[in-house]
Design an enzyme around this catalytic site. Structure first.
Site, PDB file in Angstrom:
ATOM      1  N   GLY A 358       0.987  -1.319   0.181  1.00 31.61           N
ATOM      2  CA  GLY A 358      -0.022   0.113   0.084  1.00 31.61           C
ATOM      3  C   GLY A 358       0.891   1.198   0.021  1.00 31.61           C
ATOM      4  N   PRO A 360       2.646   4.829   1.176  1.00 34.93           N
ATOM      5  CA  PRO A 360       3.213   5.271   2.427  1.00 34.93           C
ATOM      6  C   PRO A 360       2.178   5.700   3.348  1.00 34.93           C
ATOM      7  CG  PRO A 360       4.651   6.055   0.546  1.00 34.93           C
ATOM      8  CD  PRO A 360       3.246   5.651   0.178  1.00 34.93           C
ATOM      9  N   GLY A 363      -0.373   2.749   7.562  1.00 32.40           N
ATOM     10  CA  GLY A 363      -0.288   1.688   8.680  1.00 32.40           C
ATOM     11  C   GLY A 363       0.173   0.223   8.411  1.00 32.40           C
ATOM     12  N   LYS A 364       0.897   0.001   7.630  1.00 29.65           N
ATOM     13  CA  LYS A 364       1.613  -1.230   7.333  1.00 29.65           C
ATOM     14  C   LYS A 364       2.274  -1.717   8.060  1.00 29.65           C
ATOM     15  CE  LYS A 364       3.328  -0.138   3.293  1.00 29.65           C
ATOM     16  NZ  LYS A 364       2.977   1.341   3.091  1.00 29.65           N
ATOM     17  N   THR A 365       3.502  -0.887   8.733  1.00 25.50           N
ATOM     18  CA  THR A 365       4.421  -1.292   9.749  1.00 25.50           C
ATOM     19  C   THR A 365       3.585  -1.498  11.276  1.00 25.50           C
ATOM     20  OG1 THR A 365       6.195  -0.083   8.582  1.00 25.50           O
ATOM     21  CG2 THR A 365       6.496  -0.555  11.182  1.00 25.50           C
ATOM     22  N   SER A 682      -5.106   4.186 -18.703  1.00 23.28           N
ATOM     23  CA  SER A 682      -6.727   4.300 -18.550  1.00 23.28           C
ATOM     24  C   SER A 682      -7.190   5.706 -19.089  1.00 23.28           C
ATOM     25  CB  SER A 682      -6.661   4.337 -16.929  1.00 23.28           C
ATOM     26  OG  SER A 682      -5.756   5.298 -16.346  1.00 23.28           O
ATOM     27  N   LYS A 725      -9.813   6.423  -7.712  1.00 17.32           N
ATOM     28  CA  LYS A 725     -10.241   7.381  -8.847  1.00 17.32           C
ATOM     29  C   LYS A 725     -11.548   7.633  -8.465  1.00 17.32           C
ATOM     30  CE  LYS A 725      -7.543   5.049 -12.283  1.00 17.32           C
ATOM     31  NZ  LYS A 725      -7.459   4.377 -13.643  1.00 17.32           N
TER      32      LYS A 725
END
Length: 809
Positions: A358, A360, A363-365, A682, A725
């Site tokens: 995802g 930066p 909340g991944k870490t 796109s 989008k």
């Protein structure tokens, strides 16, 4: 001194060198100016003026940075070196004084006055005495430096010319450059030899002092060696008497043996450590090999072979902790809860290997840290960003000096548990070079079928990683090597909506920043309107890192007010933000026109900070069929524009367009914000509809945005990033969004507030949306058969009661 006529000859500035008359000198030339001067001299009479520069660091010395007296020399030989350098052999002819620099480009040329030695009258006796002194000094110099050139004494003895002897010694002895220049500038041969004698006498004194110091150092070393021999003899005597370090070594061996037996490691590990202990007992106590073995045993004993933490397998408790630490992130939470539920039923289940991908700041870490707390596992975090060496992962073999285990074993040792949650941060930023590929070293660790016997190069023992719960994080899965990505279960984390950010601020970020800045909840309050304004006007990101920094700034301002003005409560409202944080950084995104425009269409794009509106402008003018594409477009985007134009040409008759427009009209497609690179397929449908609008004169609906890849047949192909989008379309005040038919299933992932506020038109072919997107009043194009939609096309978007103020139109 006899006067000589001045002459102009090429000049080379010497660094750290001085040339003397009647002496042979060879040196290398690399500076272009010096090479050019050498070439000019070779084309002439092969004479060149060699002059030393005062500052050896000056690349192009000026006249003030050069000495005035040098030597006119004859070039005897040159050797051109690879890379443009030249090695030259010269013979000094006579001294000369530089009157002025005649030229500095393309090489130095100097006006010089030749100089002649001037002997003082009645100096024969003094000269003979100086010659005898010189021979004695040179003889002593040769004694102090036996390896010096042996022919120096022969040359001094064979000549009675004081000037020649002085020049010879100055040229061939290792003396300071400034002293050599002093000798060169002395025109009286007797005084010159006297000066050289002073220099040689000083050198002899320095060499004698150096010899004394060398002798003292040698004697000290001999004394140390004698002491070392005596100590070894003492050790032997102590060994015979059963005392000393041998007893200490025996005690150390017993201590290691006890630790190995208590370690509870697998049999293979215990056997290996016992062999190493046996090797240690055969080494000398202070030997280098004994030190290596001790380090190895200490490292192996610190590894948690049989230490683990009791895992929490309560679904309810795990859910409570995850919800307490994070708002949203439902996919990640559901996957962890599934793991806990299955673990509760089947305790022997292998741990999954999850990759969180995802933008930066999403909340991944931190979710990895929360999972560790929820499962009651130790956290072992490894940052992989920028790692290029495979040994960083698997360690170095212990035969190397300074060898150590890899990061995986080190992390386990620091965690003190063999079943931690191992968080591998930034796995997409691994590098590789001649030292190996770290991602290849991770293949074994992240493969649940192999990692039960992971071998670190330093340990050379199998370690069971199957109990470790691996969670990796990445910003972009496309940069992760395919074999490594195949071993992981990827969970996509999208950017937060404004509503999600509102909840995150109220429930997590604001309390955290209050506590960090020493404020209580009653001392600082933010209204919902202020938080929404902060999100929309001061941040533009997928995550909440910048938002947290802005909150920290507000807390600091509030702390000042509380401290100085003794205010009990600071309540921040929307109109106060400019006073606290300065002018708005971002204006509310709105691209809706007051009325339909010809050749202008709204596209949608995905970026690393979420979705954005991407407008396209098309102009058609008389010309020769040229297609102009501007706006910093990538190759894929340019190809989409050409594909769309080919589709328009194939539909020209049905659209009522001149079939020869591609020969008589120039078409210019432009995307604003030209400083930002843009690429991807796109925007194909957007460019195509804008071109049709410009050619037919039918304006584009201003309340409609669109996204989709276009083919030559007019088919609308699926795209990615639909969630972000559509969020951008809502922020910009759009009412309708045209999306590919194949993206219908992705609508389930869209937030309910976005889905309720927008009308989605599904398109499998661009023909099916022409009448919806364009207003053909007054033109007679081809009539499409149908328009696919998720319901009737409303005149205005549905009203959403809790729609954020930042996106109200």
């Amino acid at each position: 001194m006899i006067e000589h006529e001045n002459e102009r000859i090429p000049m080379i500035a010497l660094r750290g060198l001085s040339a003397f008359p009647s002496m042979i000198l060879n040196f290398d030339i690399e500076r272009p100016k010096s090479v050019a001067a050498l070439n000019d001299a070779m084309n002439g009479d092969r004479r060149i003026f060699l002059l030393a520069q005062r500052d050896m660091g000056a690349e192009e010395p000026t006249e003030d940075e050069l000495y005035s007296v040098g030597t006119i020399a004859n070039i005897r030989q040159i050797l051109r070196m690879p890379g443009g350098g030249v090695r030259v052999l010269v013979e000094g002819l006579r001294r000369a004084k530089m009157i002025s620099l005649a030229a500095v480009r393309p090489f130095y040329k100097a006006d010089v006055e030749p100089l002649t030695d001037s002997y003082p009258p009645g100096a024969a006796e003094e000269c003979e005495a100086l010659l005898r002194q010189t021979k004695q000094l040179v003889a002593r110099f040769n004694q102090l430096i036996p390896n010096h050139a042996a022919d120096m004494m022969t040359a001094v003895a064979a000549s009675t010319d004081p000037g020649y002897i002085a020049d010879y010694l100055a040229q061939n002895m290792h003396i300071a450059h400034e002293d050599k220049q002093r000798v060169l500038e002395q025109l009286d041969p007797v005084a010159r030899l006297e000066l050289v004698n002073e220099i040689v006498a000083h050198e002899n004194e320095v060499l004698e002092v150096e010899g004394e110091l060398r002798q003292k150092t040698h004697e000290r070393l001999m004394a140390n060696q004698r002491e070392s021999i005596l100590r070894e003899q003492m050790k032997t005597i102590q060994y015979e008497l059963g005392m000393g370090e041998e007893n200490e070594a025996a005690g150390e061996e017993e201590e290691y043996k006890k630790k190995i037996e208590e370690l509870g490691a697998p049999a293979e590990v215990t056997e290996k450590l016992m062999k190493e202990l046996s090797r240690l007992s055969k080494q000398g106590f202070g030997s280098a090999e004994a030190s290596v073995i001790r380090n190895y045993l200490d490292t192996c004993l610190a590894v948690p072979w049989n230490k683990s933490t009791e895992e929490r397998v309560s679904v309810e408790e795990t859910r409570r902790i995850l919800d307490e630490d994070h708002y949203g992130l439902q996919k990640v939470k559901e996957r962890i809860l599934e793991f806990v539920a299955v673990r509760q039923i089947a305790p022997d289940l292998k741990s999954p290997i999850i990759c969180l991908v995802g933008p930066p700041g999403t909340g991944k870490t931190s979710i990895g840290m929360s999972v560790a707390r929820a499962l009651n596992r130790k956290l072992a975090r490894i940052s992989l960003g920028g790692i290029h060496d495979e040994a960083d992962i698997r360690g170095h073999r212990k035969t190397y000096i300074g060898a150590m285990p890899g990061r995986i074993i080190n992390a386990l040792t620091q965690a003190g548990s063999n079943n931690p949650l191992m968080l591998l941060d930034e796995v997409d930023k691994l590098g590789s070079d001649y030292r190996g590929d770290p991602s290849a070293a991770l293949l074994e660790a992240l493969d649940s079928e192999q990692n039960f016997a992971f071998r670190d190069h330093y340990l050379e023992l199998p370690f069971d990683l199957s109990n470790v719960l691996f969670i990796t994080t990445a910003n972009n899965s496309s940069t992760i090597p395919a074999p490594l990505l195949d071993r992981m279960e990827v969970i996509e984390l999208s950017s937060y909506t404004d509503e999600e950010k509102l909840h995150i601020v109220k429930e997590h970020l604001l309390p955290k920043q209050r506590k960090k800045h020493g404020l209580k909840a009653r001392q600082l309050k933010l209204t919902d309107g202020a938080i929404r304004e902060l999100i929309s006007s001061y941040t533009r990101e997928s995550g909440v890192r910048v938002l947290e920094r802005e909150l920290a700034a507000i807390c600091r301002k509030a702390a000042v007010k509380v401290a100085e003005e003794e205010k009990k409560t600071v309540t921040v409202k929307p109109q106060m933000l400019e006073e606290l944080l300065g002018p708005r950084k971002y204006k509310p995104e709105s691209s809706a026109w007051a009325k339909p425009e010809v050749g202008l269409a709204h596209g949608l794009a995905w970026t690393s900070v979420g979705g954005v509106m991407l407008d396209v402008e098309v102009n058609v003018v008389d010309g020769m069929g040229k297609l102009e594409l501007t706006g910093n477009l990538g190759s894929v985007m340019q190809e989409s524009a050409r594909a769309g134009l080919s589709y328009v040409r194939s539909r020209s008759e049905m659209l009522g367009i001149d079939p020869n427009f591609h020969r008589t009209k120039d078409i210019h497609i432009h995307f604003p914000d030209g400083a930002t690179p843009k690429d991807g397929p796109s925007a194909g449908i957007t460019m195509t509809l804008a071109v049709i609008s410009a050619l037919t004169g039918a304006p584009v609906r201003p309340d409609t945005a669109m996204t989709g890849e276009i083919t030559l047949r007019g088919r609308v192909m699926p795209i990615g990033g639909l969630k972000e989008k559509t969020r951008a379309a809502l922020r910009a005040g759009m009412k309708n969004v045209i999306i590919p038919q194949d993206n219908e299933s992705d609508l389930e992932e869209i937030d309910p507030d976005v889905k309720n506020a927008l009308n989605f038109i599904l398109a499998d072919n661009i023909d099916s949306v022409l009448h919806f997107a364009l207003d053909f009043t007054g033109v007679e194009p081809w009539k499409p058969e149908k328009t696919e939609a998720l319901g009737p096309i409303p005149a205005s978007p549905p009203v959403v009661p809790d729609r954020p103020a930042a996106v109200q139109q």
